[in-house]
Design a protein around this motif. Structure first.
Motif, PDB file in Angstrom:
ATOM      1  N   ILE A   1       0.850  -1.185   0.000  1.00 44.94           N
ATOM      2  CA  ILE A   1       0.000   0.000   0.000  1.00 44.94           C
ATOM      3  C   ILE A   1       0.889   1.240   0.000  1.00 44.94           C
ATOM      4  CG2 ILE A   1      -1.722   1.327   1.320  1.00 44.94           C
ATOM      5  CD1 ILE A   1      -2.621  -1.368   2.577  1.00 44.94           C
ATOM      6  N   MET A   2       0.549   2.192  -0.877  1.00 42.73           N
ATOM      7  CA  MET A   2       1.226   3.483  -0.878  1.00 42.73           C
ATOM      8  C   MET A   2       0.320   4.483  -0.159  1.00 42.73           C
ATOM      9  SD  MET A   2       2.023   5.984  -4.129  1.00 42.73           S
ATOM     10  CE  MET A   2       3.008   4.782  -5.011  1.00 42.73           C
ATOM     11  N   VAL A   3       0.846   5.118   0.865  1.00 46.93           N
ATOM     12  CA  VAL A   3       0.075   6.160   1.562  1.00 46.93           C
ATOM     13  C   VAL A   3       0.613   7.519   1.132  1.00 46.93           C
ATOM     14  CG1 VAL A   3      -0.655   7.103   3.784  1.00 46.93           C
ATOM     15  CG2 VAL A   3      -0.268   4.636   3.550  1.00 46.93           C
ATOM     16  N   LEU A   4      -0.252   8.322   0.543  1.00 41.77           N
ATOM     17  CA  LEU A   4       0.134   9.649   0.062  1.00 41.77           C
ATOM     18  C   LEU A   4      -0.321  10.711   1.057  1.00 41.77           C
ATOM     19  CD1 LEU A   4      -0.937   9.116  -3.616  1.00 41.77           C
ATOM     20  CD2 LEU A   4       1.354   9.839  -2.937  1.00 41.77           C
ATOM     21  N   ASN A   5       0.537  11.698   1.235  1.00 45.51           N
ATOM     22  CA  ASN A   5       0.153  12.828   2.072  1.00 45.51           C
ATOM     23  C   ASN A   5       1.060  14.012   1.775  1.00 45.51           C
ATOM     24  OD1 ASN A   5      -1.164  14.246   4.207  1.00 45.51           O
ATOM     25  ND2 ASN A   5       0.618  13.858   5.506  1.00 45.51           N
ATOM     26  N   ASP A   6       0.470  15.188   1.637  1.00 44.43           N
ATOM     27  CA  ASP A   6       1.252  16.411   1.580  1.00 44.43           C
ATOM     28  C   ASP A   6       2.319  16.367   0.475  1.00 44.43           C
ATOM     29  OD1 ASP A   6       1.964  18.913   2.373  1.00 44.43           O
ATOM     30  OD2 ASP A   6       3.261  18.259   4.021  1.00 44.43           O
ATOM     31  N   LEU A   7       1.886  16.033  -0.737  1.00 45.18           N
ATOM     32  CA  LEU A   7       2.712  16.026  -1.959  1.00 45.18           C
ATOM     33  C   LEU A   7       3.654  14.827  -2.083  1.00 45.18           C
ATOM     34  CD1 LEU A   7       3.973  19.765  -2.072  1.00 45.18           C
ATOM     35  CD2 LEU A   7       1.703  18.897  -2.661  1.00 45.18           C
ATOM     36  N   HIS A   8       3.762  14.020  -1.021  1.00 44.27           N
ATOM     37  CA  HIS A   8       4.762  12.945  -1.006  1.00 44.27           C
ATOM     38  C   HIS A   8       4.160  11.592  -0.667  1.00 44.27           C
ATOM     39  CE1 HIS A   8       7.114  16.670   0.040  1.00 44.27           C
ATOM     40  NE2 HIS A   8       7.759  16.225  -1.023  1.00 44.27           N
ATOM     41  N   ILE A   9       5.000  10.551  -0.845  1.00 36.48           N
ATOM     42  CA  ILE A   9       4.635   9.233  -0.345  1.00 36.48           C
ATOM     43  C   ILE A   9       5.039   9.190   1.132  1.00 36.48           C
ATOM     44  CG2 ILE A   9       5.066   6.746  -0.500  1.00 36.48           C
ATOM     45  CD1 ILE A   9       5.796   7.159  -3.463  1.00 36.48           C
ATOM     46  N   ALA A  10       4.051   9.049   1.986  1.00 34.98           N
ATOM     47  CA  ALA A  10       4.363   8.972   3.420  1.00 34.98           C
ATOM     48  C   ALA A  10       4.976   7.613   3.740  1.00 34.98           C
ATOM     49  CB  ALA A  10       3.105   9.205   4.247  1.00 34.98           C
ATOM     50  N   GLN A  11       4.458   6.558   3.082  1.00 33.92           N
ATOM     51  CA  GLN A  11       5.012   5.211   3.270  1.00 33.92           C
ATOM     52  C   GLN A  11       4.507   4.309   2.153  1.00 33.92           C
ATOM     53  OE1 GLN A  11       4.537   3.747   7.261  1.00 33.92           O
ATOM     54  NE2 GLN A  11       5.707   1.861   6.892  1.00 33.92           N
ATOM     55  N   LEU A  12       5.389   3.441   1.666  1.00 36.64           N
ATOM     56  CA  LEU A  12       4.995   2.420   0.687  1.00 36.64           C
ATOM     57  C   LEU A  12       5.482   1.096   1.246  1.00 36.64           C
ATOM     58  CD1 LEU A  12       4.071   1.186  -1.963  1.00 36.64           C
ATOM     59  CD2 LEU A  12       6.060   2.161  -3.087  1.00 36.64           C
ATOM     60  N   ASP A  13       4.529   0.264   1.669  1.00 36.62           N
ATOM     61  CA  ASP A  13       4.943  -0.902   2.443  1.00 36.62           C
ATOM     62  C   ASP A  13       3.845  -1.960   2.449  1.00 36.62           C
ATOM     63  OD1 ASP A  13       6.652  -2.336   4.129  1.00 36.62           O
ATOM     64  OD2 ASP A  13       7.163  -0.536   5.281  1.00 36.62           O
ATOM     65  N   THR A  14       4.128  -3.092   3.059  1.00 37.42           N
ATOM     66  CA  THR A  14       3.105  -4.131   3.203  1.00 37.42           C
ATOM     67  C   THR A  14       2.069  -3.672   4.231  1.00 37.42           C
ATOM     68  OG1 THR A  14       4.340  -5.179   5.003  1.00 37.42           O
ATOM     69  CG2 THR A  14       4.783  -5.974   2.761  1.00 37.42           C
ATOM     70  N   PRO A  15       0.836  -4.214   4.122  1.00 32.90           N
ATOM     71  CA  PRO A  15      -0.176  -3.888   5.130  1.00 32.90           C
ATOM     72  C   PRO A  15       0.349  -4.143   6.554  1.00 32.90           C
ATOM     73  CG  PRO A  15      -1.204  -5.062   3.315  1.00 32.90           C
ATOM     74  CD  PRO A  15       0.278  -5.078   3.056  1.00 32.90           C
ATOM     75  N   HIS A  16       1.043  -5.247   6.720  1.00 27.96           N
ATOM     76  CA  HIS A  16       1.576  -5.591   8.038  1.00 27.96           C
ATOM     77  C   HIS A  16       2.494  -4.490   8.573  1.00 27.96           C
ATOM     78  CE1 HIS A  16       4.461  -7.409  10.850  1.00 27.96           C
ATOM     79  NE2 HIS A  16       3.436  -8.169  11.235  1.00 27.96           N
ATOM     80  N   ASN A  17       3.422  -4.049   7.742  1.00 25.58           N
ATOM     81  CA  ASN A  17       4.370  -3.023   8.203  1.00 25.58           C
ATOM     82  C   ASN A  17       3.714  -1.667   8.420  1.00 25.58           C
ATOM     83  OD1 ASN A  17       6.469  -4.778   8.359  1.00 25.58           O
ATOM     84  ND2 ASN A  17       7.399  -4.191   6.395  1.00 25.58           N
ATOM     85  N   LEU A  18       2.722  -1.333   7.577  1.00 22.12           N
ATOM     86  CA  LEU A  18       2.021  -0.051   7.776  1.00 22.12           C
ATOM     87  C   LEU A  18       1.344  -0.037   9.138  1.00 22.12           C
ATOM     88  CD1 LEU A  18       0.338   0.646   4.335  1.00 22.12           C
ATOM     89  CD2 LEU A  18       2.117   1.990   5.430  1.00 22.12           C
ATOM     90  N   TYR A  19       0.782  -1.158   9.482  1.00 18.96           N
ATOM     91  CA  TYR A  19       0.049  -1.235  10.740  1.00 18.96           C
ATOM     92  C   TYR A  19       0.999  -1.305  11.932  1.00 18.96           C
ATOM     93  CZ  TYR A  19      -3.595  -2.456  14.053  1.00 18.96           C
ATOM     94  OH  TYR A  19      -4.462  -2.451  15.108  1.00 18.96           O
ATOM     95  N   HIS A  20       2.023  -2.150  11.810  1.00 25.78           N
ATOM     96  CA  HIS A  20       2.892  -2.393  12.964  1.00 25.78           C
ATOM     97  C   HIS A  20       4.098  -1.452  13.015  1.00 25.78           C
ATOM     98  CE1 HIS A  20       0.725  -5.869  14.452  1.00 25.78           C
ATOM     99  NE2 HIS A  20       0.596  -6.248  13.194  1.00 25.78           N
ATOM    100  N   HIS A  21       4.510  -0.945  11.854  1.00 22.27           N
ATOM    101  CA  HIS A  21       5.670  -0.045  11.835  1.00 22.27           C
ATOM    102  C   HIS A  21       5.397   1.200  11.002  1.00 22.27           C
ATOM    103  CE1 HIS A  21       7.782  -3.481  13.549  1.00 22.27           C
ATOM    104  NE2 HIS A  21       7.380  -4.208  12.522  1.00 22.27           N
ATOM    105  N   PRO A  22       4.416   2.010  11.386  1.00 26.75           N
ATOM    106  CA  PRO A  22       4.118   3.217  10.611  1.00 26.75           C
ATOM    107  C   PRO A  22       5.324   4.162  10.585  1.00 26.75           C
ATOM    108  CG  PRO A  22       2.965   3.248  12.730  1.00 26.75           C
ATOM    109  CD  PRO A  22       3.563   1.889  12.586  1.00 26.75           C
ATOM    110  N   ALA A  23       5.534   4.787   9.407  1.00 31.79           N
ATOM    111  CA  ALA A  23       6.734   5.603   9.233  1.00 31.79           C
ATOM    112  C   ALA A  23       6.671   6.887  10.058  1.00 31.79           C
ATOM    113  CB  ALA A  23       6.920   5.947   7.754  1.00 31.79           C
ATOM    114  N   ASP A  24       5.486   7.401  10.272  1.00 33.54           N
ATOM    115  CA  ASP A  24       5.366   8.638  11.050  1.00 33.54           C
ATOM    116  C   ASP A  24       3.963   8.725  11.676  1.00 33.54           C
ATOM    117  OD1 ASP A  24       3.612   9.383   9.020  1.00 33.54           O
ATOM    118  OD2 ASP A  24       5.101  10.596   7.974  1.00 33.54           O
ATOM    119  N   ASP A  25       3.731   9.826  12.359  1.00 40.81           N
ATOM    120  CA  ASP A  25       2.448  10.009  13.055  1.00 40.81           C
ATOM    121  C   ASP A  25       1.270  10.051  12.110  1.00 40.81           C
ATOM    122  OD1 ASP A  25       3.231   9.879  15.587  1.00 40.81           O
ATOM    123  OD2 ASP A  25       2.910  12.010  16.076  1.00 40.81           O
ATOM    124  N   PHE A  26       1.497  10.675  10.947  1.00 37.80           N
ATOM    125  CA  PHE A  26       0.395  10.746   9.985  1.00 37.80           C
ATOM    126  C   PHE A  26      -0.065   9.337   9.597  1.00 37.80           C
ATOM    127  CE2 PHE A  26      -1.121  10.329   5.682  1.00 37.80           C
ATOM    128  CZ  PHE A  26      -2.257  11.128   5.734  1.00 37.80           C
TER     129      PHE A  26
END
Ligand SMILES: Nc1ncnc2c1ncn2[C@@H]1O[C@H](COP(=O)(O)OP(=O)(O)O)[C@@H](O)[C@H]1O
Ligand SMILES: [Mg+2]
Length: 255
Positions: free
Chosen positions: A209-234
């Motif tokens: 999953i690619m999460v977009l926010n504020d002109l950029h990719i906030a995180q591009l990762d597996t569902p597991h990692n997005l949930y368990h290891h989010p890149a930032d507060d957003f």
């Protein structure tokens, strides 16, 4: 899973401005052959713009797009072999299922027997055999969506893009279609990029999953990692809280 690692599309430092206003800035990512990649992000974060850049109906302001290593940034949409399924399906109302699916092949002057064979094969793959001679208005929303997917699949694209294809459908149909879409993707081993605003849907369908926010990719990762290891507060708020809320409301409705 070596096959999964092969790069189909590479976007290099893509920026996009509309009339001087930046909507994407210096965005780089890869799409792997055979993967199901979802694009998530707040409204206006550039999800549809990324699809339009990939298919070629918009040009990046800077940066380039490679497909199988070849620069396709200036290549017109019809020569990219990338298909798109729109939210409203845009089926021909006066044509039956068969002809809706055959249309693009006919306009490419494919041999008649070949068309018949391909269309039948696709109709079977998406489970529309019973509806082959029906017009779109005689079909449910879910069946119409399958026709729209079949119409794209029949051209044998390297990549299919979806722009919120389920947002017009009710919750029950969505669950069935979700399963069917995943089945089609597995069976045909086709690469899919799927825009949604539904976190749960993205989690159910995606390899990444690619999460977009504020002109950029906030995180591009597996569902597991997005949930368990989010890149930032957003990302943590956008993913975890939305999913938790849904889980909570489902639990509450069961009690
Ligand atoms: N053709 C256009 N002209 C001007 N602005 C546009 C155009 N298309 C999109 N935008 C703007 O670009 C931003 C990103 O839009 P879009 O990619 O549609 O976002 P999303 O699909 O994530 O909701 C939004 O602020 C939108 O208003
Ligand atoms: Mg959009």
């Amino acid at each position: 899973m070596e096959e999964q690692q092969e790069v189909l599309i590479r976007c290099e430092q893509i920026s996009k401005k509309y009339r001087g206003r930046t909507v994407l800035e210096d965005v780089s990512f890869e799409i792997r052959r055979g993967e199901f990649l979802s694009l998530l992000g707040p409204s206006g974060s550039g999800k549809t713009t990324i699809l339009r850049l990939l298919i070629g109906i918009e040009q990046p302001t800077s940066g380039r797009i490679l497909k199988e290593g070849k620069d396709i940034t200036a290549i017109p949409p019809r020569d990219r072999n990338i298909g798109i399924v729109f939210q409203n399906y845009s089926l021909f109302p006066n044509m039956d299922v068969y002809h809706n699916i055959a249309y693009a092949l006919q306009s490419r002057k494919t041999d008649k027997e070949e068309i018949r064979r391909k269309v039948r094969e696709i109709i079977e793959a998406v489970g529309l055999e019973e509806h082959i001679y029906k017009k779109p208005r005689q079909l449910s929303g879910g069946q119409q969506q399958r026709v729209a997917i079949a119409r794209t699949l029949v051209l044998n694209p390297d990549l299919i893009l979806f722009d919120e294809p389920m947002s017009a459908l009710d919750a029950e149909i969505k669950l069935v279609l979700r399963r069917q879409l995943k089945e089609i993707q597995r069976k045909m081993k086709i690469t899919m990029v799927y825009v949604t605003h539904d976190q749960e849907e993205a989690f159910a369908l995606s390899d990444r999953i690619m999460v977009l926010n504020d002109l950029h990719i906030a995180q591009l990762d597996t569902p597991h990692n997005l949930y368990h290891h989010p890149a930032d507060d957003f990302v943590r708020r956008f993913i975890a809280e939305h999913l938790d809320l849904k889980v909570r409301s489902i639990e509450e409705s069961i009690q």
